[in-house]
Structure formats: C-alpha cells, structure tokens
Motif scaffolding. Structure first.
Motif, PDB file in Angstrom:
ATOM      1  N   ALA A 118       4.704  -8.483   4.363  1.00  0.00           N
ATOM      2  CA  ALA A 118       5.150  -9.536   5.266  1.00  0.00           C
ATOM      3  C   ALA A 118       4.035 -10.099   6.133  1.00  0.00           C
ATOM      4  O   ALA A 118       4.291 -10.910   7.013  1.00  0.00           O
ATOM      5  CB  ALA A 118       6.274  -8.998   6.155  1.00  0.00           C
ATOM      6  N   GLY A 149       5.787 -20.199   7.487  1.00  0.00           N
ATOM      7  CA  GLY A 149       6.498 -21.297   8.137  1.00  0.00           C
ATOM      8  C   GLY A 149       6.791 -22.485   7.251  1.00  0.00           C
ATOM      9  O   GLY A 149       7.323 -23.492   7.704  1.00  0.00           O
ATOM     10  N   ALA A 174       8.422 -10.945  10.960  1.00  0.00           N
ATOM     11  CA  ALA A 174       8.455 -12.403  10.827  1.00  0.00           C
ATOM     12  C   ALA A 174       7.478 -13.082  11.783  1.00  0.00           C
ATOM     13  O   ALA A 174       7.402 -12.731  12.959  1.00  0.00           O
ATOM     14  CB  ALA A 174       9.870 -12.911  11.089  1.00  0.00           C
ATOM     15  N   ALA A 175       6.729 -14.046  11.272  1.00  0.00           N
ATOM     16  CA  ALA A 175       5.814 -14.810  12.107  1.00  0.00           C
ATOM     17  C   ALA A 175       6.432 -16.166  12.441  1.00  0.00           C
ATOM     18  O   ALA A 175       6.168 -16.751  13.484  1.00  0.00           O
ATOM     19  CB  ALA A 175       4.483 -15.009  11.396  1.00  0.00           C
ATOM     20  N   TYR A 176       7.300 -16.649  11.538  1.00  0.00           N
ATOM     21  CA  TYR A 176       7.958 -17.933  11.721  1.00  0.00           C
ATOM     22  C   TYR A 176       9.460 -17.741  11.621  1.00  0.00           C
ATOM     23  O   TYR A 176       9.947 -16.841  10.918  1.00  0.00           O
ATOM     24  CB  TYR A 176       7.507 -18.927  10.642  1.00  0.00           C
ATOM     25  CG  TYR A 176       6.051 -19.292  10.754  1.00  0.00           C
ATOM     26  CD1 TYR A 176       5.670 -20.438  11.469  1.00  0.00           C
ATOM     27  CD2 TYR A 176       5.060 -18.505  10.185  1.00  0.00           C
ATOM     28  CE1 TYR A 176       4.327 -20.766  11.594  1.00  0.00           C
ATOM     29  CE2 TYR A 176       3.724 -18.838  10.309  1.00  0.00           C
ATOM     30  CZ  TYR A 176       3.360 -19.975  11.025  1.00  0.00           C
ATOM     31  OH  TYR A 176       2.058 -20.303  11.157  1.00  0.00           O
ATOM     32  N   CYS A 195       9.992 -20.106   5.078  1.00  0.00           N
ATOM     33  CA  CYS A 195       9.326 -18.827   4.858  1.00  0.00           C
ATOM     34  C   CYS A 195       8.986 -18.222   6.214  1.00  0.00           C
ATOM     35  O   CYS A 195       8.437 -18.911   7.072  1.00  0.00           O
ATOM     36  CB  CYS A 195       8.044 -19.054   4.050  1.00  0.00           C
ATOM     37  SG  CYS A 195       7.026 -17.587   3.880  1.00  0.00           S
ATOM     38  N   ASN A 196       9.319 -16.940   6.426  1.00  0.00           N
ATOM     39  CA  ASN A 196       9.011 -16.367   7.730  1.00  0.00           C
ATOM     40  C   ASN A 196       7.607 -15.776   7.799  1.00  0.00           C
ATOM     41  O   ASN A 196       7.254 -15.122   8.753  1.00  0.00           O
ATOM     42  CB  ASN A 196      10.080 -15.364   8.189  1.00  0.00           C
ATOM     43  CG  ASN A 196      10.067 -14.091   7.363  1.00  0.00           C
ATOM     44  OD1 ASN A 196       9.227 -13.910   6.492  1.00  0.00           O
ATOM     45  ND2 ASN A 196      11.002 -13.211   7.655  1.00  0.00           N
ATOM     46  N   ARG A 197       6.782 -16.059   6.765  1.00  0.00           N
ATOM     47  CA  ARG A 197       5.403 -15.612   6.832  1.00  0.00           C
ATOM     48  C   ARG A 197       4.464 -16.769   7.143  1.00  0.00           C
ATOM     49  O   ARG A 197       3.577 -16.658   7.956  1.00  0.00           O
ATOM     50  CB  ARG A 197       4.995 -14.935   5.524  1.00  0.00           C
ATOM     51  CG  ARG A 197       3.628 -14.301   5.598  1.00  0.00           C
ATOM     52  CD  ARG A 197       3.393 -13.312   4.496  1.00  0.00           C
ATOM     53  NE  ARG A 197       3.316 -13.954   3.195  1.00  0.00           N
ATOM     54  CZ  ARG A 197       3.180 -13.293   2.038  1.00  0.00           C
ATOM     55  NH1 ARG A 197       3.163 -11.969   2.025  1.00  0.00           N
ATOM     56  NH2 ARG A 197       3.100 -13.929   0.901  1.00  0.00           N
ATOM     57  N   ARG A 210       1.895 -24.274   8.630  1.00  0.00           N
ATOM     58  CA  ARG A 210       2.602 -25.538   8.840  1.00  0.00           C
ATOM     59  C   ARG A 210       1.861 -26.541   9.721  1.00  0.00           C
ATOM     60  O   ARG A 210       1.175 -26.163  10.664  1.00  0.00           O
ATOM     61  CB  ARG A 210       3.934 -25.244   9.516  1.00  0.00           C
ATOM     62  CG  ARG A 210       5.066 -25.033   8.545  1.00  0.00           C
ATOM     63  CD  ARG A 210       6.323 -24.886   9.344  1.00  0.00           C
ATOM     64  NE  ARG A 210       6.565 -26.130  10.048  1.00  0.00           N
ATOM     65  CZ  ARG A 210       7.682 -26.813   9.946  1.00  0.00           C
ATOM     66  NH1 ARG A 210       8.656 -26.381   9.166  1.00  0.00           N
ATOM     67  NH2 ARG A 210       7.859 -27.915  10.596  1.00  0.00           N
ATOM     68  N   ALA A 238       1.242 -12.223   7.839  1.00  0.00           N
ATOM     69  CA  ALA A 238       0.877 -13.644   7.874  1.00  0.00           C
ATOM     70  C   ALA A 238      -0.612 -13.809   8.164  1.00  0.00           C
ATOM     71  O   ALA A 238      -1.217 -14.779   7.764  1.00  0.00           O
ATOM     72  CB  ALA A 238       1.698 -14.360   8.945  1.00  0.00           C
ATOM     73  N   GLY A 263      11.621 -22.876  10.738  1.00  0.00           N
ATOM     74  CA  GLY A 263      10.213 -22.916  10.375  1.00  0.00           C
ATOM     75  C   GLY A 263       9.256 -22.955  11.556  1.00  0.00           C
ATOM     76  O   GLY A 263       8.051 -23.086  11.378  1.00  0.00           O
ATOM     77  N   ASN A 311      12.906 -18.213  10.116  1.00  0.00           N
ATOM     78  CA  ASN A 311      13.228 -18.589   8.749  1.00  0.00           C
ATOM     79  C   ASN A 311      14.386 -19.580   8.684  1.00  0.00           C
ATOM     80  O   ASN A 311      14.883 -19.891   7.615  1.00  0.00           O
ATOM     81  CB  ASN A 311      13.442 -17.363   7.838  1.00  0.00           C
ATOM     82  CG  ASN A 311      14.701 -16.604   8.182  1.00  0.00           C
ATOM     83  OD1 ASN A 311      15.482 -17.021   9.036  1.00  0.00           O
ATOM     84  ND2 ASN A 311      14.892 -15.489   7.508  1.00  0.00           N
TER      85      ASN A 311
END
Lengths: 284, 284, 284, 284
Positions: free
Chosen positions: C260, B268, A261-263, B264-266, C275, C262, A268, A265
């Motif tokens: 996954a 944001g 995961a980059a963000y 989205c966790n990719r 974002r 990013a 956000g 969930n």
C-alpha cells in the motif's frame, strides 16, 4: 420515608452491581454460598457420606434455601421493576435456586430435583457479570455467533456420517458382536468418530475393523473443521479491532480509511499534506 | 392445454425451488417425511420394538415408499428435461429412496437394504439446497478443495506411520498379547494414533508400552497438521471473500481496492473514467 | 558401443525420472509391485491365511525379491555415479528391499525381518518424487522446520508433565490399583494426557480420579499448543508469498515496498505520478 | 586472597552461566547426572528391579545426593548474594534435590519422598536457561499469558458443563450402572468430554447413551475453543514480533513503519529530523 428509599437504593446498588466495595463483598459471599451448596449436593450423593452425614446435609440444604429465599425476596423488593426482574433469565434461575427444598417436601422421589439443585450453579455467572472476564467471554461469543451457520453445516454432515457409518456397522457386524440395533451402532459411531473410544462395543470382524479404521481416520481429520472455523472467526474478530483508521477526508469527510491509505478512495483527495517535492515529480 | 402447461410450470417451481412460500411448505413436509422414514428404519432395528410394532413399521415403510414414488414420478413428469434429472445425483438418490421396499419383496434377506433405506437421508441436503447454509457449506468445500493435495500427503504419511508402527508392535508384542496379525496390529496403530483408544488390544510388554507411548505422542502432535492446513486455507478463503475488488489502478497498477472505492488510495488517481463534470469538481 | 551407451542413457531416464511416458509407466508398475509385496507380507502374518497359502506367499516373496534384485542391479549398472547411488538414502532402501528373502535363508527366526520387508514401503515415496504433491509436502516440511524449536520446548514440557503426573499417580494409587511402577504410571499418564484412554489402567481412589481429571483437562487444553504453533507457522509460510510489491523507487531504486506504499520509505520520493490537484491541496 | 576471589569469580561464571565452554561442559555433566538420578528413581519403583538391585540403587541415590549437596554448597558459597539465591525458585529446587535421601533416614515410609525425588527433574529447565530455546518458550508463554482470561472463561464453562452433564447422568443412569455418585459421574463427564474415554464407566440405558452422544459431540466441538484462542494469540504474537516499529509520522501520524524506514510511506514526510544537507538533497 425518604430514608427508606435511600436505603433501598443503596441495597439495590450493593446487590445488583459490583462496582462498589460493598457490592463486591456481597458477591464474594454469594459466590461462596453457591459453591458451598453445590459441594453439599455432591457429597450428599456419595453413599457413605449420605449415611453418616445425611441429616447435616439436609439441615445445610435448608440453610442455603433460606439464604437464597431471603436474597430472592430482597431482590424483588428493591428492584425498580420487579416484574421485569422476575421474568428475566437470572430471575428465573434465582427462583429455581429456592424451589428444590420445598418441592422435596411434596414429592417423595427427590432424585430429579438434584438437577435443579445443580442448576443453581448458573448463578455463578451472574457474579462474574461485571468483571473484565465478561468482555473476553463476549469475544468468544462473537466468534461463535459468526461461525454459527458453518457449525450447523458441520454438525449436519457429522450427523449424516455417523448415521451412515452406524448403519453400515450394524449390517457388517450385527447383533452377535454387540451392535444390537441401529441406534446403538450410531452411538458407537459417535464414540469412535469423536475419538472418545470407550471400548464397550468394538468391531470383531475384519471388515468391521477396516470400516472402523475409516471412521477413526475421518474423525481424526474432520476435527480440523470446527477448529479451523472457530480459529478463523476469532482471528477475524481480533483483527477487526484496528484495521481501519478514523481520519475524515478533508474534502468529502469520508470517515474510515485503510490504515495505509494516502488518498481518499471516494473523492481522490490527499488525506494528509504531502511533501514539497511534489510539483515537479508528480502530476498525471 | 395451456392451463395444464401452466399448472405443470407452477408445480415445477414448488417442487424444484424453495423461493416461494408454497415451495418452502413442500420442502418442509418432505423434510419431515424423510426424517420420519429414518426414525422408522432405526426403531425397526431395535429388537423389542421390532417384535411389538414390526407390522406397523412395515406398513409405514410402504406408506413412505408410496409418497416417495409419487414424488419421484411427479418430478420426472414435470421436469423440463426428464432424462437429465433422472441421471443427476439427486435423481439417483430419489430413485434409491423408492427401491428398498420393492427389492425387499424379491430378496428374503433384506439386511443390506437397510443401507439404501438410510441413504434416503442424503435427500435432506436437497432440501437445504437453496438456503443461506449453502453458501457456508460452499465456503468449507472451497477450503477443503484448496487443501486437498496437502491432505493427501498427510494421509499418505499417516498410512506409512501406522503400517510401520503396526508391524513393529506385531514383532514386539506378538500374537500372545492380542496382536494376532499385521492387519490387526495396524488396526491397533490407527486406534492409538487417532487417540481413539478402545482398549480392546493393549500392549503388555515394557518395550511395547514404550513404543505405544511414542505412537500416542505422535498422534497427539500431528493432529496439528490437518488442523493447521484447514485453518490456514479457511482463513485464506475468508480473507479473499469479496471485501476487495481486483481492478488495477490505471496510474500505479495497485491491484486491490475496496469494493466502494472510486479513487486509488495510493496515488489518488480515478479508478474509472468519470463524468464530464470532473475538471471543475475535483479539488475542495 | 555407441548404441549400448544410447540404450543405457534411455533406460537411465526411464528408471530414474518420471517426466517421460515410459518413465511414468515404469513407476506405475513399480508402485503396484511394492504394494503387492506389502499385501503379501500382511496376509502372510494372518494365521489362517499362512496355513492355507504359506507356500504361495513364499513363492510370491521370492518373485518380488527377484524383481527388486534385477531392478537394483539395473540401477547400479546404468547410474552414471554408481557409488553415489548405492550410499544414497534411496539406494540403501532399494538394497533393504532385496535383503529379507536372503537373510531368511540364513536365520531360522525370520520374525524381525518382517520390519525390513515393510520398510520396502518407503520406496513408494520415491515414486511420488516428481509429482505436484512434492511441492505441497515441502510446504508442510517448511512449516514443521520453522516450528521445530517451539515443538521441542512443547515436548519437553509434556515430558515433565507426564513424569510428574505419573509419579503422583503411583504414590496415590499404588500397585494394588494397577499402577505397579513409575514407568507404568508414566505410560498411563501419556495414555490419559494424549486423550487416548485405553482403559487398561484406571484410577480407583477418589483422589486418583481427581488427579486424573486434572491430567485430562490439561491434555485437552494443551493440544492447542502444537496446533497453534503449526497453524501460525503454516499461515506465515503461505502469507509470505506476496506481501510486498516489486516496484523500484524512481529516485533511489529501493526494490521492495509495502503493497500500500505511496512513497518510498527510504528516500521519501513518490513511487507513482500523483494527482494534478496536488499543488493547491497538499504541501507541508 | 585476591587469587581466591578470582577463582571464586571463575567458578561462579562456570556454574551459573552457560556462555563459556567450561560452563557448557559443567551444564552437560549436570544434565546427565539429573537424568541418571531420574532413571534410578524410576527403575527402583519396578518391583523385580528393586529386588535384584535395590542396594545398588540406594548406593547410587546416596552418590547423586552427595553430588547435588556439594553443588548446592558451592552455589551458596560462590554466589555474590547467597540469601537471594537460597530463596529463589531454582535455589529451592536445588535444596529439594538434596533433601529426599536425608528425609528417608528419618521416616520409614519413604513413599511420598518419591515425588520430591522426581521434582529434581525441574532442574533440567535451569540447564536450558540460556539456550536459543528460551526465546521460543517465552514466545509460547506470551501467547498463553495473552489468552489467560479467555482460557479462564473457557475452563469455567467446561466446569459448568461437566457438572450439569455429570448430574444428569447420575439421575438418568444411577448407581446400578456404575454412576455411583455425582462426583464419580462428573469424573465420567470429564473422561467423555475431553474425548479420553477410558471405558471403566459407560452408559447402559438408551437415554444415557443419547446424553453421552451429546457430551461427546460437545467435547469434540469445543476443543476448537482453546485451540482457536491460542492460535489467534500466537499468530498475533508472531506478527508483532519486531518487523515494525511504533514511531508516529510527525506529519500524518501513521503509527507503524518498517524498522528501516526513513520516510513515511503514506505521506512521504521524513520520520526523523535529517542532517543539514537535506534542503538541497531531497528531490530527484
């Protein structure tokens, strides 16, 4: 008095735990005694050995019983909560280890006491209690517990299969070919479906052999089911070790995230500081 | 009239569903009756038991038949769609549970009716219908259905193998060693390939034993195939269980997200349109 | 002339392919003929059936041979590249299907021809050639090919084990207990290790039974090895379907990324617009 | 002198390594010799063959012994560290390959020497040492080593089960039904639990058959355990094979990356310090 207390405390640690050298030595001797008593039980059941060394075996049995009795008394004496110990699983096993010799005095037919004498063996597992093996055993138990319901469904289906197959064979082959009753035919169906195949009862008619072929192919194929269930559960249990990372989100503090995961969930927010090129390359 | 309707409705829920205490009690009694009738069928087939208690068993059989008949009539009476019930799978099983005793009056040789009496057992699965076990059973069925084509290919290959192996053994060993015909040799090949090994027919020549060795090694190795197929399918089914939702991110189209994910966790981006407070509530 | 060519073309499609209704009907009839010829071979080997219907079976065999011979001739005639067809795998199988009856005229002892007559069965696989099952079979073949080297290692270890175990049993039990030679003892070791257990040769001495126990436990445990190999390979083959996404990096055009990802892991550029909150929350 | 040294060096490479054509030829001949000596040992144990060709077999045995003796002497002579070679695993196996014929001169009863003569076979594994198979064998060994503790727990549980089941059967069936002692009953329990099922000892009482049913179902189900353990470990070993590197991202600490990754695919940060052109080469 305080000295006695201290001595009890030390004995308690030696007997109930295995993380001290003395405790490990105690456990090793106990393990050997249990195994030796098991060997005596087995040899005593061999006819020729019983005739030659029967008296020796009885003497040894009384010796082991004394050792186990002393150990049992000690455990009750030094345990901080004796009542709890006595009614625990291992407490009852320890009691069972002492009983057979005494019960043999009361009852002439000591045959059934053999089983109790063998159940002593379960004490071996106590000795293994605090070793690295325990965590591995727990692993297997977790997988077994996770697949419990699936295994019940599987066993129920297998039961249905063997009852139906057994009845069919009883009707097809009949008593003249060894299938003397439905329970016995079901026994045959289990022998065949589990691919054991003793060969004490075998189909003799062409139809019976055709059905037997079906039973065998069924058994050969559905062994995949428990294996698949257990394998999938175990792989699951082993994967769930590090599938997520523990990195609290700087905005909302959500603790667990996918490894990639980059963000976050949930809110956000970026979990980590991102690259400088962002301003001109990003934005929705 | 309305009262009768109400009473029928309540009975309907008790008999057809298991989510009320009364319904569960009904199912428990039904389960016991089915198992008891099964035990009677089995004991009746044991020769000594039949001679001593044959009359009692017949009386019990009539008793069970009455209970099942009453239950069957009730089910038809209270069912909102009787015709649908009668021709459903369980409706037919319920009818089969009642028939044997009556058919036994008509036909002298009641031997084959045994099978019908045992098939009553399938009614057990109805009782289990609304328990947590059902979802687990469905799980297994999904995996089985997913691997159906692979299993057909496997069974076809196994059939080819046993026919070729069986014919070879018939030619090599011949009738004088028990391989009296090709079908019987194929039966032997199945017994050996599935690792059942009854031992009623065994190879006696050196060449035959060499070929048997090959058959056994084959059987020992290819059991890996159904196991592998089922395990892979089951692991697949369990992974797709519902830990993730399929809702593509409107920004980057990432397809799979945690069930609880809001962003989205990719990339944001919000996965769903959010409430109006959004503009000032985003960053820390 | 052009008409004949057209007719040959249509026949070619019917006989060699299965994607037309006529082609499917042709294959269905062919399948039935093959199965029927197989049943005749089997029944003819049963002694009582041979005595009663031997002549009928021979007539049927000649009938099937005629059908297969006509089919074979047709295939050669209409095939665009006859030579290629004749020496292809299926071409040879088709020839083998025709030979036995003629060879039986030349040789009195037709026993060994049975094998050729059964090998006709392989023609069934041609009929299945263009069905959905083929892709599933290919799946299994890919997994088998992937695990080939591991399986060779496994079979070599098993061979070593059965030779050593067999020799040990020969020395321990000796000819007086049925272990008359090393090859026969190895045969016993295979029977036991693969858990087949015919029971035609069994250990009688205490030491022999102890060693047999070891052989059985070994066999029971190492069956995990081929199963594990195949399952892991199959799961691998099935997983490699969609582990990566195809989304070219907007900066460097790298095509494949983790599902996954990013950012591009080659040039560090964001794969998707990110974002808006970024500017004040991110940056190194 | 230097020439001799050179010649020794070349021989050393031929005999101890397999990456030269000469070395591969040497290994191929050695493999054939080993297999031939193995075949002679086996044939010599067959009674009829021994009577007809006993002298030939002895001559061949002396021939193989000479070859192995010469090879052993050569290996010691050319090895740079002879002492190390002699006491290595393969050094001892090589010595064992030479001994039997000489020992047979000293001892009349050469029966037990058979085992040593068969152990020669282990030399086959030396020949395979430098082939692609070795890496696959290592794969399996890694998986086995990883599952060692779980397998010990499993074997301990199985031992407990067979001892308890065996004792129960001894008490239930007793010596009159073939269960003459506890060790023999345990042997039966192993035969049954591992689904081998020789059929030399079978339960005859109803209670015994009921317990046997339980033993068989247990054995049929728990085979899933070693299979599951090994499959999960192997799948693990194959996944960790080397598709990923362990190099934590300096920014977000993500641990696993593709082998070819230059930037972290979670936060976009460079994984390694880059060349000076970086500042102006980053963004699009």
């Amino acid at each position: 008095m305080d000295k006695l207390q201290d001595w009890r405390q030390r004995l308690y640690i030696i007997i109930f735990f295995t993380n001290t050298p003395a405790g490990q030595r105690f456990d090793r001797y106990l393990l050997l005694t249990i195994l030796a008593s098991l060997v005596v039980v087995m040899l005593d059941s061999v006819d020729t050995a019983h005739q030659d060394y029967g008296d020796l075996f009885m003497a040894l049995e009384w010796g082991f019983t004394s050792v186990f009795a002393i150990e049992y008394a000690l455990r009750i004496y030094i345990s901080p909560k004796p009542r709890e110990y006595i009614f625990s699983f291992y407490g009852l096993i320890d009691l069972l280890a002492v009983l057979p010799a005494f019960l043999a005095l009361l009852f002439a037919d000591a045959q059934y006491l053999l089983i109790i004498r063998v159940i002593r063996m379960l004490r071996i597992f106590r000795v293994l209690k605090l070793t690295p093996y325990l965590s591995q055993a727990n692993f297997l138990l977790v997988a077994l517990r996770g697949s419990k319901q699936k295994i019940v469904v599987f066993l129920l289906s297998v039961s249905t299969l063997v009852i139906v197959y057994g009845t069919l064979m009883y009707v097809i082959e009949g008593p003249q070919n060894g299938f003397t009753s439905i329970p016995k035919s079901i026994y045959w169906a289990v022998v065949t479906l589990t691919t054991v195949g003793f060969g004490d009862i075998v189909p003799n008619t062409a139809l019976g052999q055709a059905l037997a072929t079906l039973v065998m192919i069924t058994g050969y194929s559905i062994i995949a089911v428990p294996t698949g269930i257990f394998t999938a559960e175990l792989a699951n249990a082993m994967r769930n070790d590090g599938h997520h990372m523990e990195h609290p989100c700087p905005n909302c503090a959500k603790a667990e995230h996918d490894n990639a995961a980059a963000y976050c969930n949930r809110c956000g927010h970026a979990l980590f500081p991102h690259r400088a090129q962002e301003p001109d390359g990003g934005a929705s």
